[in-house]
Motif scaffolding. Structure first.
Motif, short mmCIF file in Angstrom:
data_model
loop_
_atom_site.label_atom_id
_atom_site.label_comp_id
_atom_site.label_asym_id
_atom_site.label_seq_id
_atom_site.Cartn_x
_atom_site.Cartn_y
_atom_site.Cartn_z
N UNK A 157 0.82 -1.21 0.00
CA UNK A 157 0.00 0.00 0.00
C UNK A 157 0.86 1.26 0.00
N UNK A 158 1.96 1.22 0.73
CA UNK A 158 2.85 2.38 0.78
C UNK A 158 3.55 2.56 -0.57
N UNK B 203 3.56 4.00 -7.42
CA UNK B 203 2.79 3.11 -8.31
C UNK B 203 3.69 2.00 -8.86
N UNK B 204 4.63 1.58 -8.02
CA UNK B 204 5.54 0.48 -8.34
C UNK B 204 6.49 0.82 -9.50
N UNK C 183 13.35 9.24 -4.29
CA UNK C 183 13.61 8.43 -5.47
C UNK C 183 13.23 6.98 -5.20
N UNK C 184 12.84 6.28 -6.26
CA UNK C 184 12.64 4.84 -6.20
C UNK C 184 11.25 4.41 -5.78
N UNK C 185 11.13 3.09 -5.59
CA UNK C 185 9.84 2.49 -5.24
C UNK C 185 9.20 3.16 -4.01
N UNK C 186 10.00 3.40 -2.99
CA UNK C 186 9.48 3.92 -1.73
C UNK C 186 9.61 5.43 -1.59
#
Length: 215
Positions: free
Chosen positions: A72-73, A79-80, A104-107
């Motif tokens: 969810x985070x 958005x992956x 930056x990045x996924x998270x």
């Protein structure tokens, strides 16, 4: 002369499959880093990205932050998208300018926070555009949030508020003046609930390594 022509002809034929192989490898590499096609369905996410479930499971076992909260985070933050960055500000409303932060990045982790994570965990080679490292970071950060603020690791709503505002900001209640952020945190909570139900429905197949696709 004939032998030379034959050698040149052979070289041309040999280069073609090598070139096609390199092209295919590049394509596969690009496909593997692209976001999942259906980011709203945890079962489809983990089927398409078949090493992500193990990475999320490892983060859960290590930090106690459930997989549906991790997803969810990430869904909210990027958005992956592996190389997600904040949008650039505009100078005079149309000239691309600096980005609002170093996230930056996924998270969507800022430089300073990522350095803090690497220092505290010893994971010095971690990359923000690596899914395994991103979910490990989320687990670590939520664990720190739990220790500092007493927020349950299963509470996606409050965990996200602390994730967005930082631990100091959450303690000061900065989110209380941001109606939009509270709305976003509720969306994260709802997404977490949906992911949790989906994972429960396909967990056995995920853990057995079977394909979830009907073909």
């Amino acid at each position: 002369m004939f032998a030379r022509q034959k050698q040149l002809s052979f070289s041309k034929h040999a280069v073609k499959p090598i070139f096609l192989g390199l092209l295919l490898s590049a394509c596969l590499a690009g496909c593997s880093t692209s976001p999942p096609h259906n980011t709203a369905d945890a079962c489809e996410i983990f089927t398409e990205k078949d090493d992500w479930y193990e990475a999320s499971q490892d983060a859960y076992k290590k930090w106690g932050v459930p997989i549906h909260v991790q997803l969810a985070i990430i869904h909210q933050e990027s958005r992956f998208k592996q190389d997600a960055k904040p949008p650039r500000d505009k100078l005079f409303w149309f000239i691309p300018w600096f980005r609002k932060s170093s996230a930056y990045g996924y998270a969507q982790v800022k430089d300073s926070t990522w350095d803090w994570y690497k220092e505290k965990t010893g994971n010095r080679w971690a990359d923000r555009d690596d899914y395994e490292d991103a979910v490990d970071f989320i687990g670590w950060y939520a664990n720190v949030t739990h220790d500092k603020l007493g927020i349950s690791k299963w509470d996606a709503y409050r965990q996200y508020l602390a994730y967005h505002e930082g631990h100091g900001g959450y303690q000061q209640g900065t989110y209380k003046k941001k109606a939009w952020l509270i709305q976003v945190a509720r969306k994260v909570e709802n997404n977490a609930k949906r992911y949790r139900a989906q994972i429960a429905a396909c967990k056995d197949k995920l853990e057995s390594g079977w394909s979830l696709w009907p073909f």
